[in-house]
Enzyme design. Sequence first.
Site, PDB file in Angstrom:
ATOM      1  N   ARG A 198      -9.031  11.786  12.510  1.00 45.75           N
ATOM      2  CA  ARG A 198      -7.519  11.357  12.830  1.00 45.75           C
ATOM      3  C   ARG A 198      -6.702  12.827  12.778  1.00 45.75           C
ATOM      4  O   ARG A 198      -7.160  13.835  11.950  1.00 45.75           O
ATOM      5  CB  ARG A 198      -7.083  10.333  11.630  1.00 45.75           C
ATOM      6  CG  ARG A 198      -7.848   9.088  11.934  1.00 45.75           C
ATOM      7  CD  ARG A 198      -7.286   8.107  10.825  1.00 45.75           C
ATOM      8  NE  ARG A 198      -5.689   7.845  11.224  1.00 45.75           N
ATOM      9  CZ  ARG A 198      -5.148   6.781  10.446  1.00 45.75           C
ATOM     10  NH1 ARG A 198      -5.803   6.231   9.354  1.00 45.75           N
ATOM     11  NH2 ARG A 198      -3.765   6.556  10.713  1.00 45.75           N
ATOM     12  N   GLN A 249       4.563   8.833   7.787  1.00 40.66           N
ATOM     13  CA  GLN A 249       3.665   9.685   7.140  1.00 40.66           C
ATOM     14  C   GLN A 249       3.974  11.403   7.231  1.00 40.66           C
ATOM     15  O   GLN A 249       3.987  12.282   6.316  1.00 40.66           O
ATOM     16  CB  GLN A 249       2.106   9.613   7.672  1.00 40.66           C
ATOM     17  CG  GLN A 249       1.622   8.169   7.041  1.00 40.66           C
ATOM     18  CD  GLN A 249       0.279   8.065   7.384  1.00 40.66           C
ATOM     19  OE1 GLN A 249      -0.336   8.700   8.136  1.00 40.66           O
ATOM     20  NE2 GLN A 249      -0.377   6.802   7.140  1.00 40.66           N
ATOM     21  N   SER A 288       6.893   8.746  12.738  1.00 37.86           N
ATOM     22  CA  SER A 288       6.058   8.401  11.760  1.00 37.86           C
ATOM     23  C   SER A 288       6.256   8.963  10.173  1.00 37.86           C
ATOM     24  O   SER A 288       6.892   9.767   9.832  1.00 37.86           O
ATOM     25  CB  SER A 288       4.828   9.596  12.054  1.00 37.86           C
ATOM     26  OG  SER A 288       3.863   9.636  10.669  1.00 37.86           O
ATOM     27  N   LYS A 328       0.670  -1.359   0.113  1.00 34.20           N
ATOM     28  CA  LYS A 328      -0.001   0.226   0.071  1.00 34.20           C
ATOM     29  C   LYS A 328       0.880   1.105   0.031  1.00 34.20           C
ATOM     30  O   LYS A 328       0.597   2.328  -0.829  1.00 34.20           O
ATOM     31  CB  LYS A 328      -1.117  -0.035   1.174  1.00 34.20           C
ATOM     32  CG  LYS A 328      -2.014   1.277   1.259  1.00 34.20           C
ATOM     33  CD  LYS A 328      -3.213   0.737   2.092  1.00 34.20           C
ATOM     34  CE  LYS A 328      -2.934   0.673   3.476  1.00 34.20           C
ATOM     35  NZ  LYS A 328      -2.630   1.800   4.250  1.00 34.20           N
ATOM     36  N   SER A 329       1.840   1.288   0.771  1.00 32.07           N
ATOM     37  CA  SER A 329       2.725   2.448   1.022  1.00 32.07           C
ATOM     38  C   SER A 329       3.460   2.585  -0.480  1.00 32.07           C
ATOM     39  O   SER A 329       3.512   3.735  -0.846  1.00 32.07           O
ATOM     40  CB  SER A 329       3.887   2.516   2.051  1.00 32.07           C
ATOM     41  OG  SER A 329       3.306   2.185   3.430  1.00 32.07           O
ATOM     42  N   ASP A 370       1.880  -1.543  11.782  1.00 27.90           N
ATOM     43  CA  ASP A 370       0.401  -1.983  11.150  1.00 27.90           C
ATOM     44  C   ASP A 370       0.150  -3.445  11.619  1.00 27.90           C
ATOM     45  O   ASP A 370      -1.045  -3.617  11.188  1.00 27.90           O
ATOM     46  CB  ASP A 370       0.361  -1.510   9.829  1.00 27.90           C
ATOM     47  CG  ASP A 370       0.521  -0.186   9.331  1.00 27.90           C
ATOM     48  OD1 ASP A 370       0.056   0.697  10.328  1.00 27.90           O
ATOM     49  OD2 ASP A 370       0.847   0.057   8.096  1.00 27.90           O
ATOM     50  N   ARG A 419       2.632   5.935  -3.303  1.00 30.72           N
ATOM     51  CA  ARG A 419       3.941   6.741  -3.780  1.00 30.72           C
ATOM     52  C   ARG A 419       3.844   6.624  -5.092  1.00 30.72           C
ATOM     53  O   ARG A 419       4.480   7.481  -5.827  1.00 30.72           O
ATOM     54  CB  ARG A 419       5.231   6.452  -3.011  1.00 30.72           C
ATOM     55  CG  ARG A 419       4.960   7.101  -1.409  1.00 30.72           C
ATOM     56  CD  ARG A 419       5.904   6.139  -0.675  1.00 30.72           C
ATOM     57  NE  ARG A 419       5.815   6.659   0.937  1.00 30.72           N
ATOM     58  CZ  ARG A 419       5.258   6.322   1.732  1.00 30.72           C
ATOM     59  NH1 ARG A 419       4.271   5.746   1.613  1.00 30.72           N
ATOM     60  NH2 ARG A 419       5.602   6.777   3.095  1.00 30.72           N
ATOM     61  N   GLY A 450      -5.257   7.744   5.528  1.00 30.96           N
ATOM     62  CA  GLY A 450      -4.490   8.530   6.067  1.00 30.96           C
ATOM     63  C   GLY A 450      -3.172   8.879   5.430  1.00 30.96           C
ATOM     64  O   GLY A 450      -2.684  10.227   5.486  1.00 30.96           O
ATOM     65  N   ARG A 494      -7.698  -3.773   9.503  1.00 30.27           N
ATOM     66  CA  ARG A 494      -6.844  -4.584   9.979  1.00 30.27           C
ATOM     67  C   ARG A 494      -7.636  -5.454  11.094  1.00 30.27           C
ATOM     68  O   ARG A 494      -7.072  -6.474  11.529  1.00 30.27           O
ATOM     69  CB  ARG A 494      -5.643  -3.792  10.341  1.00 30.27           C
ATOM     70  CG  ARG A 494      -4.813  -3.361   9.190  1.00 30.27           C
ATOM     71  CD  ARG A 494      -3.366  -3.160   9.044  1.00 30.27           C
ATOM     72  NE  ARG A 494      -3.021  -2.221   8.229  1.00 30.27           N
ATOM     73  CZ  ARG A 494      -2.399  -2.504   6.994  1.00 30.27           C
ATOM     74  NH1 ARG A 494      -2.486  -3.774   6.608  1.00 30.27           N
ATOM     75  NH2 ARG A 494      -2.088  -1.602   6.177  1.00 30.27           N
TER      76      ARG A 494
HETATM   77  C1  S3P Z   1       2.544   4.415   6.329  1.00 30.48           C
HETATM   78  C2  S3P Z   1       2.886   5.058   7.537  1.00 30.48           C
HETATM   79  C3  S3P Z   1       2.324   4.453   8.802  1.00 30.48           C
HETATM   80  C4  S3P Z   1       1.525   3.217   8.466  1.00 30.48           C
HETATM   81  C5  S3P Z   1       0.472   3.479   7.469  1.00 30.48           C
HETATM   82  C6  S3P Z   1       1.372   3.939   6.063  1.00 30.48           C
HETATM   83  C7  S3P Z   1       2.971   5.226   5.144  1.00 30.48           C
HETATM   84  O1  S3P Z   1       1.723   5.522   9.422  1.00 30.48           O
HETATM   85  O2  S3P Z   1       0.697   3.117   9.592  1.00 30.48           O
HETATM   86  O3  S3P Z   1      -0.246   2.298   7.094  1.00 30.48           O
HETATM   87  O4  S3P Z   1       2.862   4.783   4.044  1.00 30.48           O
HETATM   88  O5  S3P Z   1       4.020   6.205   5.254  1.00 30.48           O
HETATM   89  P1  S3P Z   1       2.447   6.704  10.576  1.00 30.48           P
HETATM   90  O6  S3P Z   1       3.385   7.369   9.871  1.00 30.48           O
HETATM   91  O7  S3P Z   1       1.298   7.291  10.963  1.00 30.48           O
HETATM   92  O8  S3P Z   1       2.953   5.626  11.736  1.00 30.48           O
END
Ligand code: S3P
Length: 442
Positions: A126, A173, A171, A25-26, A319, A30, A98, A396
Amino acid sequence: MSDFSQFLLQAGGAVSGRIRVPGDKSISHRSIMFGALAEGTTTVSGFLEGEDSLNTLRAFRAMGVDIEGPAGGRVVIHGVGMHGLTAPQGPLDLGNSGTSMRLMAGLLAAQPFSVTLTGDRSLSKRPMGRVTQPLALMGADIAAQEGGRPPLVIPGGAALKGIDYPLPMASAQVKSCVLLAGLYAQGETSVVEPAPTRDHTERMLRGFGYEVLTEGSRISLSGGGTLKATDIDVPADISSAAFFMVAASIAEEADLTLEHVGINPTRTGVIDILKLMGANIALENQREVGGEPVADIRVRSTHLKGIDIPENLVPLAIDEFPALFVAAACAEGRTVLTGAEELRVKESDRIQVMADGLQAIGATATPTADGMVIEGRGEQLQCFVGGEVEAHDDHRIAMSFAVASLRSAGSIRVCNCENVATSFPNFVELAQQVGLKLEAIA
Ligand code: S3P
């Protein structure tokens, strides 16, 4: 979205075979963002066709980017360059995601047009102050709702300047948001991480030809460069594989191979934690695909034991705790998690929601401010009695309780499972294929 809302699981079941879970997913998010801003055409294979990454794709389409697909995991993105995005017709709805909202807040902070980012019921709760605050330091005046919640209104036209930002929490993100705004900022932008987090942004920016410097915990880049299109092969998502790693560890006589899984060292905390619990996990056929390490992961049944989870592994498995809590309930002895307060601000409050669900099916789990204490019943074959649990729209949570059925005496009903489609659209099919007794109902 899914055409089901509940999972009904008969107790027992088996786990065996070879499967490939969907794309990371990440990396999928991107690939769209960087492909859109690159010069030239980026072809992506193995793209996650889940609602979260599709929301990112739709958002960039709404900003004028020509994107073909996805078809069978293939997406072709005709990049518009760093300054080629155009104003969308209306607010960008990012659904449950998010990652989309936080990364896009950074990327869009310096665009010449104004844009509003919205989300669903879960995303709307959030915290976004963690991104609007550093962006304000860079010169972007983003308006959020009370308590720093979405929707975010990004006025556009901001002239950003680089900052040197110590991240208040581990984090990826927030790190990525600041670095992506830094692409448009004058001078250098640096972040310093309190603990390592997933580094896909850094790796992929380099893959698109952008210079990113990593010196210990400091990551820096200079604004004003360009991205050059590249092809991306998205590995299977270790966060989706994790449900099956736990399933094969706790089921009797299990032997399961998960193919082509990304094993980036900033993501493998789940393997390390399961191994500390005694899991039988082998990484086979290790190779590198497009700058990311990949392996086939073979997992066989074992007798897990409870542990104190080392805090340094928490961001590397952030996660995977819903699934790991189920593993802990099926381990012999006590498992203690600390230093994981971030779990309270995920798609649901994963500490409270998992503790409630585990208790509802007969396990002994005590939530704490920053983690959980679980008294495992691994010496018994049946560690749960069964019952009804609430997934609180969190993908999840739903998948974790599906896995718990393997060691339950009675059936388990999981309510509000629709969002499984955000990250794992074919979970039901794969779970049935390996041997879970899962029925998805409307
Ligand atoms: C992610 C970062 C994580 C993770 C999310 C995906 C990302 O979040 O929990 O599912 O793709 O950068 P946080 O940065 O809030 O920990």
